[in-house]
Structure formats: C-alpha cells, structure tokens
Write a protein that holds these residues in place. Structure first.
Motif, mmCIF file in Angstrom:
data_model
loop_
_atom_site.group_PDB
_atom_site.id
_atom_site.type_symbol
_atom_site.label_atom_id
_atom_site.label_comp_id
_atom_site.label_asym_id
_atom_site.label_seq_id
_atom_site.Cartn_x
_atom_site.Cartn_y
_atom_site.Cartn_z
ATOM 1 N N GLU A 238 0.840 -1.199 0.000
ATOM 2 C CA GLU A 238 0.000 0.000 0.000
ATOM 3 C C GLU A 238 0.875 1.250 0.000
ATOM 4 O OE1 GLU A 238 -3.516 0.527 0.361
ATOM 5 O OE2 GLU A 238 -3.918 -1.568 -0.051
ATOM 6 N N ASP A 239 1.963 1.222 0.805
ATOM 7 C CA ASP A 239 2.850 2.368 0.876
ATOM 8 C C ASP A 239 3.526 2.596 -0.482
ATOM 9 O OD1 ASP A 239 5.933 3.288 2.312
ATOM 10 O OD2 ASP A 239 4.111 4.495 2.295
ATOM 11 N N SER B 59 1.379 9.257 -5.767
ATOM 12 C CA SER B 59 1.883 10.592 -5.439
ATOM 13 C C SER B 59 2.787 11.112 -6.560
ATOM 14 C CB SER B 59 2.646 10.546 -4.115
ATOM 15 O OG SER B 59 3.143 11.819 -3.798
ATOM 16 N N ALA B 60 3.643 10.252 -7.059
ATOM 17 C CA ALA B 60 4.527 10.647 -8.164
ATOM 18 C C ALA B 60 3.720 10.966 -9.417
ATOM 19 C CB ALA B 60 5.543 9.542 -8.451
ATOM 20 N N ALA C 168 0.108 -0.495 -10.287
ATOM 21 C CA ALA C 168 -0.884 0.563 -10.055
ATOM 22 C C ALA C 168 -2.084 0.383 -10.979
ATOM 23 C CB ALA C 168 -0.260 1.938 -10.255
ATOM 24 N N ALA C 169 -1.820 0.051 -12.231
ATOM 25 C CA ALA C 169 -2.913 -0.173 -13.182
ATOM 26 C C ALA C 169 -3.759 -1.370 -12.757
ATOM 27 C CB ALA C 169 -2.352 -0.388 -14.588
ATOM 28 N N GLY C 170 -3.126 -2.409 -12.235
ATOM 29 C CA GLY C 170 -3.857 -3.576 -11.738
ATOM 30 C C GLY C 170 -4.752 -3.209 -10.569
ATOM 31 N N TRP C 171 -4.239 -2.389 -9.650
ATOM 32 C CA TRP C 171 -5.040 -1.938 -8.513
ATOM 33 C C TRP C 171 -6.247 -1.148 -9.000
ATOM 34 C CZ3 TRP C 171 -6.903 2.556 -6.518
ATOM 35 C CH2 TRP C 171 -7.372 2.518 -5.200
#
Length: 116
Positions: free
Chosen positions: A5-6, A13-14, A82-85
């Motif tokens: 998660e972090d 954020s980036a 990230a795309a999977g999430w």
C-alpha cells in the motif's frame, strides 16, 4: 499500513504531478538523459532533477550507466501494479454501480399490491 500500500501511495503521489506524467510519457518512447528531458519542458536542469528523484524513489524510473552519461529508463513494473489496482477497484465500483441501478429501477417500478 502494508508495504504494498505504501509503495502504491508513492506511485500515485509521483503520478499526481503533470510534469512527472509527461516525463514518463517521454521515457515510454525511449531512454533519455536529464539534458534531453530539460529541452521540451522549459525548466531548469535542477527542477527536472527534482522530478526525476521523485520518480526514482517511486521506482517508476531508474538510471543506467552508458559511457559518460546516465540515461533515465522507464520501469513499467510499478506502473503495471498501479494499473492492476485501479482495474480491480474499477470492477468493484462498476459492480456496485450496476447493483445500485438495479435497486433504483426496482424502487421506481409501481408496486402491484398498491394498484389492487
């Protein structure tokens, strides 16, 4: 907070900054040095370097050694995570939206018992 998660928070954020997203788009076309990245953005080398540091900390880019230069390279693994999430949650939200639509449609139907 779990490590995954972090890491995801770092990626999002980036990606929140339009300049960093544009840098990633540029790197998707091929590796580039800091000097090559400065040109299209009209920013100082120091400003671009700060953006690159954020991208590097989020592990969205890396730098390789090529003779005298250190070109930046797009790292797609974290973007894929990230795309999977996003995709997993998009499906959940779409399912909830569909169920809400079904529920609302049922509420709008006339109640047969009241009509009799």
């Amino acid at each position: 907070m779990p490590v995954a998660e972090d890491e995801l928070s770092q990626v999002f954020s980036a990606l929140a900054d339009p300049t960093r997203r544009a840098i990633l788009e540029r790197l998707a076309r091929g590796n580039a040095t800091v000097g090559q990245l400065v040109e299209p953005f009209g920013m100082t080398q120091q400003a671009i370097s700060k953006h690159l540091k954020v991208l590097e900390q989020a592990r969205l880019i890396s730098r390789i050694r090529a003779a005298q230069s250190r070109p930046c390279v797009l790292e797609t693994e974290r973007l894929a995570a990230a795309a999977g999430w996003i995709e997993r949650h998009r499906r959940i939200w779409a399912d909830r939206h569909d169920r809400l639509g079904t529920h609302l449609a049922a509420l709008r139907r006339p109640n047969d018992d009241r009509d009799r």
